[in-house]
Design an enzyme around this catalytic site. Structure first.
Site, PDB file in Angstrom:
ATOM      1  N   HIS A  72     -28.090  52.348  62.075  1.00  0.00           N
ATOM      2  CA  HIS A  72     -27.334  51.162  62.623  1.00  0.00           C
ATOM      3  C   HIS A  72     -27.679  49.870  62.542  1.00  0.00           C
ATOM      4  O   HIS A  72     -28.853  49.674  62.742  1.00  0.00           O
ATOM      5  CB  HIS A  72     -26.981  51.663  64.251  1.00  0.00           C
ATOM      6  CG  HIS A  72     -25.977  52.917  64.305  1.00  0.00           C
ATOM      7  ND1 HIS A  72     -25.422  52.734  65.313  1.00  0.00           N
ATOM      8  CD2 HIS A  72     -25.638  53.886  63.327  1.00  0.00           C
ATOM      9  CE1 HIS A  72     -24.479  54.197  65.332  1.00  0.00           C
ATOM     10  NE2 HIS A  72     -24.778  54.476  64.095  1.00  0.00           N
ATOM     11  N   TYR A 200     -21.483  49.142  74.374  1.00  0.00           N
ATOM     12  CA  TYR A 200     -21.699  49.084  75.719  1.00  0.00           C
ATOM     13  C   TYR A 200     -20.691  47.943  76.409  1.00  0.00           C
ATOM     14  O   TYR A 200     -20.491  46.928  75.982  1.00  0.00           O
ATOM     15  CB  TYR A 200     -23.062  48.253  75.647  1.00  0.00           C
ATOM     16  CG  TYR A 200     -24.426  48.993  75.238  1.00  0.00           C
ATOM     17  CD1 TYR A 200     -24.619  48.985  73.966  1.00  0.00           C
ATOM     18  CD2 TYR A 200     -25.133  49.466  76.169  1.00  0.00           C
ATOM     19  CE1 TYR A 200     -25.667  49.631  73.476  1.00  0.00           C
ATOM     20  CE2 TYR A 200     -26.503  50.220  75.697  1.00  0.00           C
ATOM     21  CZ  TYR A 200     -26.571  50.141  74.438  1.00  0.00           C
ATOM     22  OH  TYR A 200     -27.851  50.804  73.893  1.00  0.00           O
ATOM     23  N   PRO A 292     -31.944  53.864  81.175  1.00  0.00           N
ATOM     24  CA  PRO A 292     -31.711  54.256  79.817  1.00  0.00           C
ATOM     25  C   PRO A 292     -30.691  53.067  78.835  1.00  0.00           C
ATOM     26  O   PRO A 292     -30.664  53.144  77.859  1.00  0.00           O
ATOM     27  CB  PRO A 292     -30.620  55.531  79.760  1.00  0.00           C
ATOM     28  CG  PRO A 292     -30.314  55.543  81.266  1.00  0.00           C
ATOM     29  CD  PRO A 292     -31.077  55.015  82.075  1.00  0.00           C
ATOM     30  N   LYS A 296     -34.960  52.693  75.834  1.00  0.00           N
ATOM     31  CA  LYS A 296     -36.538  52.538  75.579  1.00  0.00           C
ATOM     32  C   LYS A 296     -37.323  53.629  75.905  1.00  0.00           C
ATOM     33  O   LYS A 296     -38.541  53.755  75.455  1.00  0.00           O
ATOM     34  CB  LYS A 296     -36.796  51.092  76.247  1.00  0.00           C
ATOM     35  CG  LYS A 296     -36.308  50.077  75.656  1.00  0.00           C
ATOM     36  CD  LYS A 296     -36.880  49.597  74.408  1.00  0.00           C
ATOM     37  CE  LYS A 296     -36.212  48.501  73.749  1.00  0.00           C
ATOM     38  NZ  LYS A 296     -35.780  48.818  72.432  1.00  0.00           N
ATOM     39  N   TYR A 384     -33.811  44.830  71.239  1.00  0.00           N
ATOM     40  CA  TYR A 384     -33.188  46.084  71.232  1.00  0.00           C
ATOM     41  C   TYR A 384     -33.942  47.002  69.972  1.00  0.00           C
ATOM     42  O   TYR A 384     -34.226  48.242  70.196  1.00  0.00           O
ATOM     43  CB  TYR A 384     -31.685  45.932  71.014  1.00  0.00           C
ATOM     44  CG  TYR A 384     -30.806  46.937  71.036  1.00  0.00           C
ATOM     45  CD1 TYR A 384     -30.323  47.414  72.162  1.00  0.00           C
ATOM     46  CD2 TYR A 384     -30.431  47.860  70.001  1.00  0.00           C
ATOM     47  CE1 TYR A 384     -29.442  48.670  72.423  1.00  0.00           C
ATOM     48  CE2 TYR A 384     -29.606  49.006  70.061  1.00  0.00           C
ATOM     49  CZ  TYR A 384     -29.349  49.311  71.158  1.00  0.00           C
ATOM     50  OH  TYR A 384     -28.392  50.419  71.365  1.00  0.00           O
TER      51      TYR A 384
END
Ligand code: RFL
Ligand code: PHB
Length: 389
Positions: A72, A200, A292, A296, A384
């Site tokens: 991604h 998200y 979560p 990580k 990220y």
């Protein structure tokens, strides 16, 4: 029995450490409380940083991830009724890979088996001893018989509820903790994901996350009250609630289907300092837990064991003890940055009991800034995709 490093726990941390050490000729034994099937049945993380994939490659266990994992380049943040794409590849040059923890674990188990290495499953009453001396040992029971392993070092890779951290005398350890007033209800379903990338969502009804394991298996999460039970969440209620938290385009694309797994996980930030106690090291969830939201947990387990394997390599090459002496500080420096990032992602995306007028406006302002400022987008992206080791 004697070995150089006795590893407690055959989750991703323990298995990866075992292979990294083996590659450097450092013999090790893994003791795991559960059966292999039980370990493989735990549905957990799904997103790998490039550094984690590189470690799988390093131990020769990355081929299937490259074949089957989904690379991604970005993620979507949804708030105020609209979706905004963060192009992480453009911001950092890096990508992330969708590849489930169950698959990572299976690939590492297969690599271990192929190398003919020992992993004792269903090891009961595992107990580290004498790690504050030069002669540590680990005892365990198997089929009713007690065994002892003498070793040079113990690696506590036995997760948050493991025995390693619990064996340290309280005066030698400091812990830092934040518990969040909600959980994540997750389902896995044999349906195509709603979108090519993760979504998200910050929503007045609570956070949601649309993720996936493959192009025909999707994973969705909903923020839920901590005391909810999965019996209160039949599939129909889950899909209805998810739809209420998504934008219209996502609702139109959503393919609902029967869940094949459903669970509720509490959210917690937790760090143990130090991560070394004499001849015992902690790595992964045994030393720290993150919510979560930043994806990580598994990636931190990988970076910990990378540092630990390098330190032990240096020790056995006869160079020095500097690596093992520096392990805790080195690992914690990266851990705390991931703890901060996960806490921050959690704080801007979820409804808290006090997220009413002011708090909700601050969240929206921050999200708006994130997607519109090049600097903020870059900062989010570099965390990220994973900070360098
Ligand atoms: P693990 O995977 O917990 O493995 C520890 C292993 O040690 C064994 N064990 C023992 N063995 C012998 N004797 C004892 N006394 C033992 N006590 C325990 C256990 O059976 C187990 O096999 O830790 P590790 O290797 O450090 O790996 C860490 C990751 O598993 C973890 O960080 C992530 O899965 C966290 N996590 C998530 N991370 C993400 O990035 N994204 C997610 O969506 C995500 N979902 C999750 C999660 C963790 C969860 N837990 C721990 C409840 C969902 C859940 C439910
Ligand atoms: C997952 O795929 O399970 C996943 C992905 C990203 C997260 C959390 C979980 O932040």
């Amino acid at each position: 029995m004697r070995t150089k490093v006795a590893i407690i726990g055959a989750g991703p941390a323990g298995l990866l450490l075992g292979q990294l050490l083996h590659k450097s000729g450092i013999d090790n034994v893994i003791l795991e409380r559960q059966t292999p099937d039980y370990v493989l049945g735990r549905i957990r993380a799904g997103l790998l940083e490039e550094g984690t994939v590189a470690l799988l490659d390093e131990v020769g266990a990355g081929a299937r991830a490259h074949r089957e994992g989904l690379v991604h380049h970005g993620v979507e943040l949804a708030f105020g009724g609209a979706r905004h794409r963060i192009d992480m590849k453009a911001a950092t040059g890096k990508t992330v890979m969708i590849y489930g923890q169950t698959e990572v674990t299976l690939d590492l188990m297969n690599a271990r088996r192929a190398a003919g290495l020992t992993a004792v499953y269903e090891a009961a009453d595992v107990q580290p001893h004498d790690f504050d001396t030069d002669h540590p040992r680990v005892t365990y029971a198997k089929d009713g018989v007690t065994h002892e392993i003498a070793c040079d070092f113990i690696a506590g890779c036995d997760g948050f509820h493991g025995v390693s951290r619990a064996s340290v005398k309280p005066s030698a350890i400091e812990t830092f903790e934040r518990v969040y007033p909600f959980g994540w209800l997750g389902i896995l379903s044999e349906t195509p994901p709603v979108s090519q990338e993760l979504i998200y969502t910050n929503h007045a009804r609570g956070f949601s996350l649309c993720t996936m394991r493959s192009m025909h298996r999707s994973r969705y999460y909903l923020q839920c009250p901590l005391d909810d039970h999965i019996d209160q969440w039949p599939d129909e209620r889950f899909w209805d609630e998810l739809k209420r938290r998504l934008d219209q385009k996502a609702v139109d694309n959503l393919v609902a289907g029967p869940s094949i797994e459903k669970s509720i996980a509490p959210l917690r930030s937790f760090v143990t300092e130090p991560m070394r106690f004499g001849r015992m090291f902690l790595a992964g969830d045994a030393a720290h837990i993150v919510p979560p939201t930043g994806a990580k947990g598994l990636n931190l387990a990988a970076s910990d064991v990378h540092y630990l394997a390098a330190a032990l390599r240096e020790y056995y090459a006869g160079k020095s003890s500097a690596g093992i002496d520096g392990y805790s500080a080195k690992a914690l420096a990266r851990v705390w940055k991931a703890v901060r990032f996960s806490w921050w992602m959690t704080s801007i995306l979820h409804r808290f009991p006090d997220t009413e007028g002011f708090g909700a406006r601050i969240q929206l302002a921050e999200l708006d800034y994130l997607v519109n400022s090049k600097a903020a987008t870059a900062s989010l992206s570099e965390n990220y995709v994973g900070l360098p080791y």
